[in-house]
Design an enzyme around this catalytic site. Structure first.
Site, PDB file in Angstrom:
ATOM      1  N   ARG A 115     -10.435   6.014   1.655  1.00 28.34           N
ATOM      2  CA  ARG A 115     -11.039   7.351   1.585  1.00 28.34           C
ATOM      3  C   ARG A 115     -11.875   7.584   0.339  1.00 28.34           C
ATOM      4  O   ARG A 115     -12.870   8.288   0.387  1.00 28.34           O
ATOM      5  CB  ARG A 115      -9.950   8.420   1.706  1.00 28.34           C
ATOM      6  N   PRO A 145      -9.190   0.710  -1.711  1.00 28.54           N
ATOM      7  CA  PRO A 145      -9.374   2.117  -1.347  1.00 28.54           C
ATOM      8  C   PRO A 145     -10.084   2.242  -0.005  1.00 28.54           C
ATOM      9  O   PRO A 145     -10.885   1.381   0.366  1.00 28.54           O
ATOM     10  CB  PRO A 145     -10.269   2.669  -2.452  1.00 28.54           C
ATOM     11  N   CYS A 185      -9.701  22.240  25.116  1.00 26.06           N
ATOM     12  CA  CYS A 185      -8.683  22.954  25.855  1.00 26.06           C
ATOM     13  C   CYS A 185      -7.308  22.690  25.240  1.00 26.06           C
ATOM     14  O   CYS A 185      -6.426  22.123  25.874  1.00 26.06           O
ATOM     15  CB  CYS A 185      -8.721  22.504  27.305  1.00 26.06           C
ATOM     16  N   GLU A 186      -7.149  23.092  23.977  1.00 22.97           N
ATOM     17  CA  GLU A 186      -5.900  22.913  23.233  1.00 22.97           C
ATOM     18  C   GLU A 186      -5.884  24.017  22.186  1.00 22.97           C
ATOM     19  O   GLU A 186      -6.858  24.149  21.432  1.00 22.97           O
ATOM     20  CB  GLU A 186      -5.916  21.594  22.429  1.00 22.97           C
ATOM     21  N   GLY A 246      -5.044   4.044  -1.819  1.00 23.40           N
ATOM     22  CA  GLY A 246      -4.325   5.171  -2.386  1.00 23.40           C
ATOM     23  C   GLY A 246      -5.023   5.874  -3.524  1.00 23.40           C
ATOM     24  O   GLY A 246      -4.405   6.677  -4.218  1.00 23.40           O
ATOM     25  N   HIS A 287       0.891  -1.178   0.000  1.00 28.28           N
ATOM     26  CA  HIS A 287       0.000   0.000   0.000  1.00 28.28           C
ATOM     27  C   HIS A 287       0.912   1.206   0.000  1.00 28.28           C
ATOM     28  O   HIS A 287       1.674   1.409   0.935  1.00 28.28           O
ATOM     29  CB  HIS A 287      -0.891  -0.034   1.247  1.00 28.28           C
ATOM     30  N   ARG A 341      -8.432  15.225  11.615  1.00 34.94           N
ATOM     31  CA  ARG A 341      -7.511  15.335  10.466  1.00 34.94           C
ATOM     32  C   ARG A 341      -6.811  16.683  10.358  1.00 34.94           C
ATOM     33  O   ARG A 341      -5.602  16.734  10.121  1.00 34.94           O
ATOM     34  CB  ARG A 341      -8.214  14.971   9.161  1.00 34.94           C
ATOM     35  N   TYR A 390      -2.901  16.262  10.710  1.00 38.52           N
ATOM     36  CA  TYR A 390      -2.088  16.354   9.485  1.00 38.52           C
ATOM     37  C   TYR A 390      -2.166  17.720   8.804  1.00 38.52           C
ATOM     38  O   TYR A 390      -1.634  17.881   7.713  1.00 38.52           O
ATOM     39  CB  TYR A 390      -2.582  15.367   8.421  1.00 38.52           C
ATOM     40  N   TYR A 412     -11.817   8.653   7.917  1.00 32.58           N
ATOM     41  CA  TYR A 412     -10.993   9.010   9.078  1.00 32.58           C
ATOM     42  C   TYR A 412     -11.636  10.170   9.849  1.00 32.58           C
ATOM     43  O   TYR A 412     -10.944  10.997  10.431  1.00 32.58           O
ATOM     44  CB  TYR A 412      -9.552   9.328   8.639  1.00 32.58           C
TER      45      TYR A 412
HETATM   46  C1  LIG Z   1      -5.300   2.913   5.227  1.00 24.01           C
HETATM   47  C2  LIG Z   1      -5.053   1.838   4.272  1.00 24.01           C
HETATM   48  C3  LIG Z   1      -5.699   1.820   3.038  1.00 24.01           C
HETATM   49  C4  LIG Z   1      -6.614   2.904   2.570  1.00 24.01           C
HETATM   50  O1  LIG Z   1      -5.969   4.094   2.341  1.00 24.01           O
HETATM   51  P1  LIG Z   1      -6.783   5.305   1.701  1.00 24.01           P
HETATM   52  O2  LIG Z   1      -5.769   6.371   1.640  1.00 24.01           O
HETATM   53  O3  LIG Z   1      -7.879   5.624   2.640  1.00 24.01           O
HETATM   54  O4  LIG Z   1      -7.267   4.845   0.375  1.00 24.01           O
HETATM   55  C5  LIG Z   1      -5.467   0.741   2.220  1.00 24.01           C
HETATM   56  N1  LIG Z   1      -4.652  -0.266   2.592  1.00 24.01           N
HETATM   57  C6  LIG Z   1      -4.026  -0.271   3.773  1.00 24.01           C
HETATM   58  C7  LIG Z   1      -3.161  -1.416   4.128  1.00 24.01           C
HETATM   59  C8  LIG Z   1      -4.198   0.773   4.643  1.00 24.01           C
HETATM   60  O5  LIG Z   1      -3.540   0.753   5.809  1.00 24.01           O
END
Ligand SMILES: *Cc1c(COP(=O)(O)O)cnc(C)c1O
Length: 427
Positions: free
Chosen positions: A269, A267, A343-344, A225, A186, A311, A315, A379
């Site tokens: 996200r 996938p 409180c941050e 990804g 990944h 998030r 990030y 997330y």
């Molecule tokens: C988090 C993750 C994904 C998904 O990633 P996205 O960026 O949300 O598409 C796929 N495979 C593995 C092993 C992950 O840890």
């Protein structure tokens, strides 16, 4: 996701704020998008860590999407939502670098294919008497993420077996009486689509070269990804070139193996990001003044914080923001900062990974207006926490016909105290 202001205000009156709102139609469209990339010998999984709600898992199951799980409880949640267990075919994959808690026993008891990210996991499996198939997660030495902490391939990534150690680990698998049926990698979901293409193509090439060493291989996973464009609601990720790429990768792998090899993608996200918003209420708007320490800012104070959506704080991620006037009135646009109740000082939604405050041109809200954080489905709730003992906000689900259902209620103090005990232990 298109929102009707009057309905949002009505939901806010009914369940209070903040709340999460899922849109089934948007989710189903994203599932359809991914289904168009898959087909003959190409299988999609949902990386369920992005959004483990049963409702979402059921949609995936109905659509024939398999699961990538990262804990024992994720496996059990997927099973509870109707996903089949067992490894023939491996509808649920367990991907991790470490077995913890119930993960090993859940994997063993349910015949789940383990996707191992560290050689130590082979010893754990062996010691537990496992002699079945395994998948190996490989760190191919390259990859991309939108920030360093999201890099999933390369020297700084903790994930997987470093590619030059793969043969050694494969031998350990073999001598433990197990066989490698899948190789996995990944390489992250950075915003640069070109880079994703190059990396996937390169990855498939490396896997094709490895095939002669893995006679039992049935599948290759190219990971998740597929990015989501958080800035531009209208932007459509160009998927047709990916479809061609996955088909090309599969051809290459099948040719190298001389037998059919299943290609997987997983996938997270892309499936869920746009299918959910976090709706907060504006409590007030206040300003700080410039002094020798820096520039002043106008703060819209909302009742959602990083306990809900982490998030941006974690990030520096960008989420589109929409203001819903409680009285339907006009609001003038100015650069403002949106901050939460915690409180941050880092509890700010308009920021990036370098700056704490990145004021954004937005309609200046009035107290009582709603402030909607878009694309919060991935997330989002999944990473929400009980910091400050606030309890998690409720989740609503909007069906295609417009009907709305509460799918998780607001957590109460009792929920927060549920695991607290006073039990002496023998040690
Ligand atoms: C988090 C993750 C994904 C998904 O990633 P996205 O960026 O949300 O598409 C796929 N495979 C593995 C092993 C992950 O840890």
């Amino acid at each position: 996701m298109q929102l009707d202001p009057a309905r949002l205000l009505s939901f806010a009156r009914t369940v209070g704020t903040p709340f999460w709102l899922y849109d089934a139609t948007t989710l189903r469209q994203r599932i359809t998008d991914i289904q168009q990339l898959t087909g003959e010998g190409i299988q999609a999984r949902f990386a369920m860590k992005a959004c483990p709600a049963t409702k979402v898992l059921r949609e995936m199951q109905a659509a024939g999407i398999w699961i990538d799980a990262v804990s024992g409880n994720e496996i059990l949640r997927a099973e509870n939502a109707g996903h089949a267990v067992g490894n023939n075919p491996p509808t649920i994959l367990y991907t991790s670098d470490v077995f913890r808690d119930n993960a090993l026993s859940v994997v063993l008891e349910n015949g789940i294919l383990p996707n191992i990210g560290s050689a130590g996991m082979i010893s754990d499996l062996r010691a537990a008497g496992y002699r079945g198939p395994v998948s190996i997660r490989v760190n191919p030495g390259f990859g991309h993420g939108h920030v360093n902490s999201c890099d999933t391939g390369g020297p700084s990534s903790k994930h997987g077996v470093w590619f030059s150690d793969l043969q050694t680990v494969a031998k350990q698998v073999e001598s433990a009486g197990m066989k490698v049926v899948m190789l996995h990698s990944h390489i992250g979901s950075g915003p640069r689509f070109e880079e994703l293409h190059e990396n996937l193509e390169r990855l498939a090439g490396e896997f094709a070269n490895l095939l002669p060493h893995f006679p039992d291989l049935e599948g290759v996973s190219l990971g998740g990804g597929i990015p989501h464009n958080y800035r531009d609601a209208g932007a459509q990720i160009p998927l047709p070139p990916l479809k061609a790429l996955f088909a090309r990768c599969r051809e290459r792998l099948c040719a190298a193996a001389g037998r059919p090899i299943r290609v997987e993608i997983e996938p997270g996200r892309y499936f869920v990001a746009s299918a959910c918003v976090l709706v907060s209420r504006v409590a007030e708007v206040k300003t700080t003044r410039s002094n020798e320490k820096g520039a002043g800012a106008k703060f819209a104070m909302v009742d959602a914080g990083f306990v809900d959506l982490v998030r941006p704080a974690m990030y520096g991620s960008f989420h589109r923001i929409e203001v819903v006037a409680h009285d339907g009135g006009a609001r003038s646009v100015e650069p403002i900062v949106v901050a939460g109740p915690l409180c941050e000082s880092g509890d700010v939604f308009t920021r990036d990974d370098a700056e704490l405050l990145v004021p954004r041109d937005l309609p200046v809200p009035e107290a009582g207006d709603l402030l909607v954080l878009h694309d919060a489905g991935a997330y989002g709730y999944a990473m929400s926490s009980n910091y400050n003992s606030i309890g998690k906000a409720p989740q609503l689900w909007m069906e295609a016909d417009g009907s709305v259902e509460l799918i998780s209620r607001r957590e109460t103090l009792e929920d927060l105290l549920k695991a607290e005990v006073s039990e002496p232990i023998e040690a």
